[in-house]
Design a protein around this motif. Structure first.
Motif, PDB file in Angstrom:
ATOM      1  N   SER A 261       0.842  -1.204   0.000  1.00 55.05           N
ATOM      2  CA  SER A 261       0.000   0.000   0.000  1.00 55.05           C
ATOM      3  C   SER A 261       0.873   1.249   0.000  1.00 55.05           C
ATOM      4  O   SER A 261       1.059   1.904   1.039  1.00 55.05           O
TER       5      SER A 261
ATOM      6  N   THR B 248       2.089   6.920  -2.696  1.00 53.58           N
ATOM      7  CA  THR B 248       2.007   7.602  -3.989  1.00 53.58           C
ATOM      8  C   THR B 248       2.193   6.576  -5.102  1.00 53.58           C
ATOM      9  O   THR B 248       2.769   5.504  -4.890  1.00 53.58           O
ATOM     10  N   ILE B 249       1.720   6.904  -6.301  1.00 58.39           N
ATOM     11  CA  ILE B 249       1.844   5.982  -7.429  1.00 58.39           C
ATOM     12  C   ILE B 249       2.583   6.623  -8.593  1.00 58.39           C
ATOM     13  O   ILE B 249       3.135   5.943  -9.450  1.00 58.39           O
TER      14      ILE B 249
ATOM     15  N   MET C 141       4.759   5.455 -13.826  1.00 59.54           N
ATOM     16  CA  MET C 141       3.837   4.801 -12.907  1.00 59.54           C
ATOM     17  C   MET C 141       4.008   3.288 -13.066  1.00 59.54           C
ATOM     18  O   MET C 141       4.040   2.777 -14.190  1.00 59.54           O
TER      19      MET C 141
ATOM     20  N   PRO D 217       2.362  -0.254 -11.575  1.00 57.49           N
ATOM     21  CA  PRO D 217       1.411  -0.944 -10.705  1.00 57.49           C
ATOM     22  C   PRO D 217       1.986  -2.184 -10.034  1.00 57.49           C
ATOM     23  O   PRO D 217       1.428  -2.684  -9.063  1.00 57.49           O
TER      24      PRO D 217
ATOM     25  N   LYS E 176       0.305  -3.291  -6.278  1.00 60.25           N
ATOM     26  CA  LYS E 176      -0.228  -2.036  -5.749  1.00 60.25           C
ATOM     27  C   LYS E 176      -1.731  -1.954  -6.051  1.00 60.25           C
ATOM     28  O   LYS E 176      -2.158  -1.307  -7.008  1.00 60.25           O
TER      29      LYS E 176
ATOM     30  N   ALA F 214      -3.601   1.435  -6.674  1.00 59.21           N
ATOM     31  CA  ALA F 214      -2.998   2.323  -7.674  1.00 59.21           C
ATOM     32  C   ALA F 214      -3.996   3.318  -8.245  1.00 59.21           C
ATOM     33  O   ALA F 214      -3.698   4.517  -8.358  1.00 59.21           O
TER      34      ALA F 214
ATOM     35  N   LEU G 112      -4.868   6.042  -5.728  1.00 58.05           N
ATOM     36  CA  LEU G 112      -3.759   6.984  -5.579  1.00 58.05           C
ATOM     37  C   LEU G 112      -3.648   7.905  -6.790  1.00 58.05           C
ATOM     38  O   LEU G 112      -3.315   9.091  -6.659  1.00 58.05           O
ATOM     39  N   LEU G 113      -3.938   7.366  -7.969  1.00 61.62           N
ATOM     40  CA  LEU G 113      -3.859   8.183  -9.173  1.00 61.62           C
ATOM     41  C   LEU G 113      -4.934   9.269  -9.178  1.00 61.62           C
ATOM     42  O   LEU G 113      -4.670  10.414  -9.552  1.00 61.62           O
TER      43      LEU G 113
ATOM     44  N   SER H 212       5.081   1.399 -18.422  1.00 63.35           N
ATOM     45  CA  SER H 212       5.661   1.443 -17.097  1.00 63.35           C
ATOM     46  C   SER H 212       7.120   1.831 -17.246  1.00 63.35           C
ATOM     47  O   SER H 212       7.762   1.408 -18.197  1.00 63.35           O
TER      48      SER H 212
ATOM     49  N   CYS I  33       3.606  -3.346 -17.069  1.00 70.40           N
ATOM     50  CA  CYS I  33       2.258  -3.179 -16.514  1.00 70.40           C
ATOM     51  C   CYS I  33       1.287  -4.238 -17.026  1.00 70.40           C
ATOM     52  O   CYS I  33       0.171  -4.361 -16.519  1.00 70.40           O
TER      53      CYS I  33
ATOM     54  N   ILE J 289      -6.168   1.884 -14.053  1.00 68.78           N
ATOM     55  CA  ILE J 289      -5.370   3.092 -14.208  1.00 68.78           C
ATOM     56  C   ILE J 289      -5.735   3.808 -15.507  1.00 68.78           C
ATOM     57  O   ILE J 289      -5.914   5.028 -15.536  1.00 68.78           O
TER      58      ILE J 289
END
Length: 362
Positions: free
Chosen positions: A58, A61-62, A77, A79, A114, A117, A120-121, A138, A143, A157
């Motif tokens: 957890s 930030t992402i 980013m 994930p 994550k 994600a 957070l985004l 990524s 990703c 995402i």
């Protein structure tokens, strides 16, 4: 080593890139156990003694700020940390040590997920300082690695990026990206996305050894074609070029890229940073012992006598006569097959927050 133990090790590593699991240089942070929430076997149905495990993390930030001038994006980013694709040359292997794992087989068998994600985004996009900067998916690990088929974190995402009209670039070695074609088509209509398929070889026997759990080159080129047909800007990246391993395939890959509608073709040179040098030497000893010294010496020729070069501007292209030769081959390939279309800058002007879209109704 007796034959029974050796056979057990081969069975353990079947379907993996790394032949060993080197000690983490940050021994004080070594992880002794992890929380496994489910086990994932490869889609082929193979059975491994060393199954892949996934651990929920957890992060706070992402979105990561990218300071490298070698990359066309200012933000990235990821994930997932670790990657089940198992590419033996992957520069991201070393980052797994920061989490207390090994860059070897741990990197491809202990994956950090994550799950939060997308949440957070949204938080990042809703912050006052964010103005719709393009983000790379990524910048570290893929990703669209196999577990994404079930977890759909990358898809979530992309849904957030579409909702906020935030541009995104994607680089992957997995044809699974076609699952999200509905989102990508809509984003492409607004100039919000560019996709890069990384393709290293047309030789399937080599591909299975070099990057064992990636999509086949045929499936990846099919993804290039499908994306292009649907209006999604797509390019091919030959990453990395490895002397005496795949370096003879430049023109063939360029031809296939053009046949399938790629806009352009780019490349990176292999660089064996950190413990990856040891892992790659073990890989060569296992699969290509007859050309091991030749490959290593030619890699050193690309990096001033070393297996790695960490300097910006030169680390991904190499230097010297051999690097110049490879660069000229790509210039020739792009010209011959028309892979010279300039990448259109993604549109950040359409970015909107959730509240902005409501206000627009009035």
């Amino acid at each position: 080593m007796n034959s029974r133990f050796k056979n057990a090790m081969l069975d353990q590593n079947h379907g993996r890139g790394a032949q060993s699991n080197p000690t983490n240089q940050y021994t004080a942070q070594q992880v002794e156990s992890d929380v496994e929430f489910y086990e994932h076997l490869h889609l082929s149905g193979e059975t491994l003694k060393k199954k892949t495990t996934f651990q929920k993390v957890s992060p706070k930030t992402i979105v990561n700020k990218v300071s490298s001038p070698d990359l066309p994006f200012g933000y990235s980013m990821n994930p997932y940390q670790g990657c089940e694709h198992g590419c033996i040359y992957c520069y991201a292997r070393n980052s797994h040590e920061y989490w207390g794992y090994s860059a070897g087989s741990d990197f491809e068998s202990k994956i950090l997920v994550k799950n939060n994600a997308a949440t957070l985004l949204r938080k990042k996009f809703d912050s006052k300082g964010w103005t719709g900067h393009p983000i790379l998916l990524s910048g570290n690990t893929d990703c669209y690695q196999p577990v994404e088929r079930k977890l759909e974190i990358t898809r979530s995402i992309l849904q957030v990026c579409l909702e906020y009209r935030n541009p995104v670039g994607i680089i992957t070695k997995n044809a699974m990206i076609l699952r999200d074609l509905d989102i990508l088509k809509e984003m492409a209509e607004m100039n919000l996305v560019h996709v890069v398929l990384s393709i290293t070889s047309l030789n399937e026997k080599l591909r299975e050894k070099l990057e064992p759990r990636t999509s086949t080159s045929g499936l990846r080129f099919n993804a290039v074609r499908r994306l292009s047909e649907c209006g999604v800007p797509v390019s091919v990246m030959m990453a990395p070029v490895i002397p005496a391993i795949n370096s003879a395939e430049i023109m063939k890959i360029a031809e296939k890229a053009a046949e399938n509608g790629a806009q352009s073709l780019n490349h990176t040179i292999v660089r064996l940073n950190g413990v990856i040098g040891q892992l790659f030497e073990e890989w060569l000893e296992e699969h290509y012992p007859d050309r091991k010294e030749k490959v290593l010496n030619q890699i050193k020729d690309l990096h001033g006598g070393e297996l790695n070069d960490s300097r910006f501007k030169t680390r991904m292209r190499g230097e010297g006569e051999y690097a110049d030769h490879i660069a000229k081959m790509f210039v020739l390939a792009r010209k011959k097959y028309g892979l010279i279309r300039e990448r259109t800058e993604l549109d950040s002007s359409l970015f909107r927050r959730a509240g902005d879209s409501q206000l627009s109704l009035f």
